[in-house]
Design a protein around this motif. Structure first.
Motif, PDB file in Angstrom:
ATOM      1  N   SER A   1       0.825  -1.204   0.000  1.00  0.00           N
ATOM      2  CA  SER A   1       0.000   0.000   0.000  1.00  0.00           C
ATOM      3  C   SER A   1       0.861   1.258   0.000  1.00  0.00           C
ATOM      4  O   SER A   1       0.611   2.199  -0.762  1.00  0.00           O
ATOM      5  N   LEU A   2       1.892   1.277   0.842  1.00  0.00           N
ATOM      6  CA  LEU A   2       2.806   2.423   0.877  1.00  0.00           C
ATOM      7  C   LEU A   2       3.534   2.592  -0.450  1.00  0.00           C
ATOM      8  O   LEU A   2       3.712   3.713  -0.946  1.00  0.00           O
ATOM      9  N   LYS A   3       3.939   1.472  -1.038  1.00  0.00           N
ATOM     10  CA  LYS A   3       4.629   1.514  -2.327  1.00  0.00           C
ATOM     11  C   LYS A   3       3.693   2.076  -3.402  1.00  0.00           C
ATOM     12  O   LYS A   3       4.094   2.926  -4.209  1.00  0.00           O
ATOM     13  N   ASN A   4       2.432   1.631  -3.422  1.00  0.00           N
ATOM     14  CA  ASN A   4       1.458   2.133  -4.401  1.00  0.00           C
ATOM     15  C   ASN A   4       1.173   3.618  -4.193  1.00  0.00           C
ATOM     16  O   ASN A   4       1.068   4.379  -5.160  1.00  0.00           O
ATOM     17  N   ASN A   5       1.039   4.020  -2.938  1.00  0.00           N
ATOM     18  CA  ASN A   5       0.825   5.443  -2.640  1.00  0.00           C
ATOM     19  C   ASN A   5       2.003   6.286  -3.101  1.00  0.00           C
ATOM     20  O   ASN A   5       1.829   7.358  -3.678  1.00  0.00           O
ATOM     21  N   LEU A   6       3.191   5.794  -2.847  1.00  0.00           N
ATOM     22  CA  LEU A   6       4.395   6.505  -3.263  1.00  0.00           C
ATOM     23  C   LEU A   6       4.469   6.598  -4.784  1.00  0.00           C
ATOM     24  O   LEU A   6       4.785   7.658  -5.338  1.00  0.00           O
ATOM     25  N   LEU A   7       4.141   5.515  -5.470  1.00  0.00           N
ATOM     26  CA  LEU A   7       4.137   5.509  -6.931  1.00  0.00           C
ATOM     27  C   LEU A   7       3.097   6.489  -7.470  1.00  0.00           C
ATOM     28  O   LEU A   7       3.370   7.255  -8.392  1.00  0.00           O
ATOM     29  N   HIS A   8       1.917   6.489  -6.869  1.00  0.00           N
ATOM     30  CA  HIS A   8       0.848   7.397  -7.281  1.00  0.00           C
ATOM     31  C   HIS A   8       1.265   8.860  -7.081  1.00  0.00           C
ATOM     32  O   HIS A   8       1.077   9.697  -7.963  1.00  0.00           O
ATOM     33  N   GLU A   9       1.824   9.163  -5.929  1.00  0.00           N
ATOM     34  CA  GLU A   9       2.280  10.521  -5.639  1.00  0.00           C
ATOM     35  C   GLU A   9       3.403  10.934  -6.599  1.00  0.00           C
ATOM     36  O   GLU A   9       3.445  12.073  -7.056  1.00  0.00           O
TER      37      GLU A   9
END
Length: 188
Positions: A40-48
């Motif tokens: 989830s953190l990785k996806n959020n970071l990628l999205h940001e």
């Protein structure tokens, strides 16, 4: 006394182990939950990161457009000053055309050359002249100062130009001041 120091160090070690955020024993459910959190953190970071990259692209495009507009229109005030000089030469030419004296023929010729040279210089900087007659009146580039009533001329056509208009890179600097035709039958 040495024994007390040893016990103090042991106590510090135990306190550190108890207060640390690293669990002593991880079960499978905790591991799965941690993996989900990492994903989830990785996806959020990628999205940001993608949002930031998109915003950077927009800022870059906007800056490039601003620079292009600054380049295109930076001379606008200077060109307006030159236009007033050209207007004065055109008025002088119109005035000297009323005299049929040979002395004025040379003056007329020189005034025409100055006007032509000035307009060619402005053309090199993206200035175009609005001076066509017998075209449809366009309120975006023309300013009507008079109406000419006639039955023989089509409605809403430019009859004469009192003062030329100018565009700078397709942006209006000054509208042409014109006389517009109007059908005489409709006004009666």
């Amino acid at each position: 006394m040495n024994n007390d120091i040893y016990n103090l160090d042991e106590k510090k070690k135990n306190d550190c182990l108890e207060n640390s955020q690293v669990p002593k024993k991880i079960n499978d459910n905790d591991l799965i939950e941690l993996k989900k959190q990492v994903i989830s953190l990785k996806n959020n970071l990628l999205h940001e990161t993608m949002n930031i990259e998109e915003e950077i692209k927009k800022v870059k495009i906007r800056a490039e457009k601003d620079i292009e507009n600054i380049y295109k229109f930076s001379l606008e005030k200077f060109i307006n000053e030159i236009l007033s000089i050209i207007d004065n030469f055109e008025r002088a030419l119109q005035l000297s055309n009323h005299f049929n004296d040979d002395n004025y023929l040379e003056i007329n010729s020189k005034l025409k050359q100055i006007i032509e040279f000035s307009l060619n210089v402005l053309k090199n900087f993206g200035v175009t002249v609005i001076n066509k007659i017998d075209v449809v009146f366009n309120p975006d580039i023309h300013q009507a100062m008079s109406i000419h009533f006639s039955e023989s001329i089509k409605e809403n056509k430019i009859i004469s130009i009192f003062q030329n208009g100018y565009l700078l890179n397709d942006r209006l600097l000054r509208p042409a001041i014109v006389s517009v035709s109007k059908n005489k039958k409709e006004t009666i």
